[in-house]
Design a protein around this motif. Structure first.
Motif, short mmCIF file in Angstrom:
data_model
loop_
_atom_site.label_atom_id
_atom_site.label_comp_id
_atom_site.label_asym_id
_atom_site.label_seq_id
_atom_site.Cartn_x
_atom_site.Cartn_y
_atom_site.Cartn_z
N THR A 1 0.86 -1.19 0.00
CA THR A 1 0.00 0.00 0.00
C THR A 1 0.89 1.23 0.00
O THR A 1 1.83 1.33 0.80
CB THR A 1 -0.93 0.03 1.22
N LEU A 2 0.60 2.14 -0.89
CA LEU A 2 1.38 3.37 -0.98
C LEU A 2 0.44 4.56 -0.98
O LEU A 2 -0.49 4.62 -1.78
CB LEU A 2 2.21 3.37 -2.28
N ARG A 3 0.67 5.50 -0.06
CA ARG A 3 -0.10 6.74 -0.01
C ARG A 3 0.85 7.89 -0.31
O ARG A 3 1.95 7.95 0.24
CB ARG A 3 -0.77 6.91 1.35
N TYR A 4 0.41 8.82 -1.13
CA TYR A 4 1.32 9.87 -1.58
C TYR A 4 0.51 11.06 -2.08
O TYR A 4 -0.71 10.99 -2.26
CB TYR A 4 2.24 9.36 -2.69
N GLU A 5 1.20 12.16 -2.30
CA GLU A 5 0.59 13.37 -2.84
C GLU A 5 0.86 13.44 -4.33
O GLU A 5 1.96 13.14 -4.80
CB GLU A 5 1.17 14.62 -2.15
N ASP A 6 -0.17 13.83 -5.09
CA ASP A 6 -0.05 13.92 -6.54
C ASP A 6 -0.84 15.15 -6.99
O ASP A 6 -1.17 16.01 -6.18
CB ASP A 6 -0.57 12.64 -7.19
N PHE B 1 -4.38 20.75 -9.63
CA PHE B 1 -5.14 20.55 -8.40
C PHE B 1 -4.41 19.55 -7.50
O PHE B 1 -4.06 18.45 -7.95
CB PHE B 1 -6.54 20.00 -8.72
N PRO B 2 -4.19 19.87 -6.23
CA PRO B 2 -3.53 18.93 -5.32
C PRO B 2 -4.41 17.73 -5.04
O PRO B 2 -5.63 17.85 -4.91
CB PRO B 2 -3.29 19.76 -4.06
N VAL B 3 -3.78 16.56 -4.95
CA VAL B 3 -4.51 15.30 -4.85
C VAL B 3 -3.84 14.40 -3.80
O VAL B 3 -2.61 14.37 -3.68
CB VAL B 3 -4.52 14.56 -6.21
N GLU B 4 -4.67 13.69 -3.04
CA GLU B 4 -4.20 12.61 -2.18
C GLU B 4 -4.49 11.29 -2.87
O GLU B 4 -5.63 11.04 -3.29
CB GLU B 4 -4.89 12.67 -0.82
N SER B 5 -3.47 10.43 -3.00
CA SER B 5 -3.61 9.20 -3.76
C SER B 5 -3.23 7.99 -2.93
O SER B 5 -2.45 8.09 -1.97
CB SER B 5 -2.73 9.24 -5.02
N ASN C 1 -7.75 8.37 -6.19
CA ASN C 1 -7.30 9.76 -6.17
C ASN C 1 -8.44 10.65 -5.70
O ASN C 1 -9.57 10.50 -6.17
CB ASN C 1 -6.89 10.23 -7.58
N ARG C 2 -8.15 11.55 -4.79
CA ARG C 2 -9.16 12.53 -4.38
C ARG C 2 -8.52 13.90 -4.29
O ARG C 2 -7.48 14.08 -3.65
CB ARG C 2 -9.79 12.18 -3.03
N MET C 3 -9.14 14.86 -4.93
CA MET C 3 -8.67 16.24 -4.85
C MET C 3 -8.82 16.74 -3.42
O MET C 3 -9.85 16.50 -2.78
CB MET C 3 -9.48 17.11 -5.81
N THR C 4 -7.81 17.41 -2.90
CA THR C 4 -7.86 17.91 -1.54
C THR C 4 -8.76 19.15 -1.47
O THR C 4 -9.05 19.79 -2.49
CB THR C 4 -6.46 18.28 -1.04
N PHE D 1 -12.87 12.80 -7.80
CA PHE D 1 -12.52 11.53 -7.15
C PHE D 1 -12.40 10.43 -8.18
O PHE D 1 -13.26 10.28 -9.05
CB PHE D 1 -13.57 11.15 -6.09
N ASP D 2 -11.32 9.66 -8.11
CA ASP D 2 -11.08 8.52 -8.99
C ASP D 2 -11.10 7.22 -8.21
O ASP D 2 -10.50 7.13 -7.12
CB ASP D 2 -9.70 8.61 -9.66
N ASP D 3 -11.75 6.21 -8.77
CA ASP D 3 -11.71 4.84 -8.26
C ASP D 3 -11.30 3.95 -9.43
O ASP D 3 -12.10 3.72 -10.35
CB ASP D 3 -13.07 4.44 -7.69
#
Length: 312
Positions: free
Chosen positions: A191-196, A207-211, A231-234, A268-270
């Protein structure tokens, strides 16, 4: 790219030859390799939870490796029919596009299979600009809109669809899903969480995103991996959106720029990916994007669904 750089952290110190606990995501292609896919793009729009529009575009496509060197691959991606253009085609737009060959696109990847650049994107850019020009003539010709305002609103959209990045992300958007994960290796349960970031379709700051990337399934015997990607836009992205509107449409924003204060945007992306990491082709891709635009008492939700399936 931020995603690729972060994913490469997963590969540090890993050798595909000696580590059997991880799956290397590297292209093993040769000139002449050919794969066929069925692609469906479904776009639905809801206003205050009521469905107001739904369009579906389905076609067969062919992925063909034209050349292979020590440094990159040249890919020809052919469409079974003309690609989807923004909005429904009226006769004027269809006529404007007749002179363009939009049945394939050429692009290169690096030696791992990660996307590098489009080769013949100028033809697509010219086609998009021609289509928008025809749409503009059609709308203005009806005399029902303010010509200056309409052109002001349309200009950033034209740029978004006619630039190289816009064509890659909007017109042939399935290609970004083909090549996102190359250059890394994966272990079951990683599992990898990062900013994109998301590209800004209005031409402003991204647009800043949390992924989050999660390895759902890994089958070494079949060279098969299933990945989930979110992906979700902050919340800060909504202010970037408003600032972009003020800059793109100063005549609409007003002197104090307050005209857009009541607006917000959320994306939001799924995504679900099933790949044969050897030789490096998608078996099935399901991508869902929800874009929610709020303005006063009106909430517009656009659901874009991309389905890609390997057929032979």
């Amino acid at each position: 790219m931020p995603l690729l750089l972060l994913l490469l952290l997963l590969t540090a110190g890993v050798s595909a030859q000696i580590d059997t606990t991880r799956a290397p995501f590297v292209a093993y292609w040769s000139a002449g390799d050919t794969y066929h896919f069925e692609v469906s793009k479904i776009k639905s729009t809801y206003v205050n939870e009521e469905l107001t529009k739904s369009d579906t575009n389905t076609y067969r496509s062919t992925f063909e490796v034209m050349d292979s060197t020590a440094h990159n691959y040249l890919i020809k991606y052919t469409f079974g029919q003309s690609i989807q253009t923004p909005g429904p085609l009226d006769p004027a737009i269809a006529s404007a596009l007749d002179s363009f060959a939009l049945d394939y696109i050429l692009y290169t990847t690096d030696q791992n299979g990660a996307f590098e650049k489009l080769v013949n994107w100028e033809a697509f850019s010219a086609a998009m600009r021609q289509a928008f020009a025809a749409a503009e003539r059609s709308v203005i010709g009806k005399g029902e809109v303010d010509t200056t305002l309409f052109r002001t609103l349309l200009a950033p959209v034209v740029e978004a669809y006619s630039s190289e990045a816009g064509i890659y992300n909007k017109v042939v958007n399935e290609l970004q899903h083909f090549h996102t994960f190359y250059g890394a290796s994966y272990g079951r349960g990683d599992t990898l969480r990062y900013e994109d970031s998301f590209g800004n379709m209005f031409g402003g700051d991204p647009f800043p995103v949390e992924s989050e990337l999660y390895v759902e399934e890994l089958n070494w015997s079949d060279d098969f991996v299933v990945l989930r990607h979110f992906n979700r836009m902050t919340p800060e992205g909504a202010e970037v959106f408003r600032a972009t509107l003020r800059q793109a449409y100063p005549d609409v924003a007003g002197e104090d720029g307050s005209a857009f204060d009541g607006m917000s945007l959320d994306i939001f992306d799924d995504n679900w990916y099933a790949f044969y990491y050897y030789p490096g082709i998608p078996y099935k891709i399901e991508n869902d994007r929800w874009t929610t635009l709020t303005a006063a008492d009106k909430v517009t939700v656009t659901h874009e669904r991309l389905l890609v399936e390997w057929v032979d």
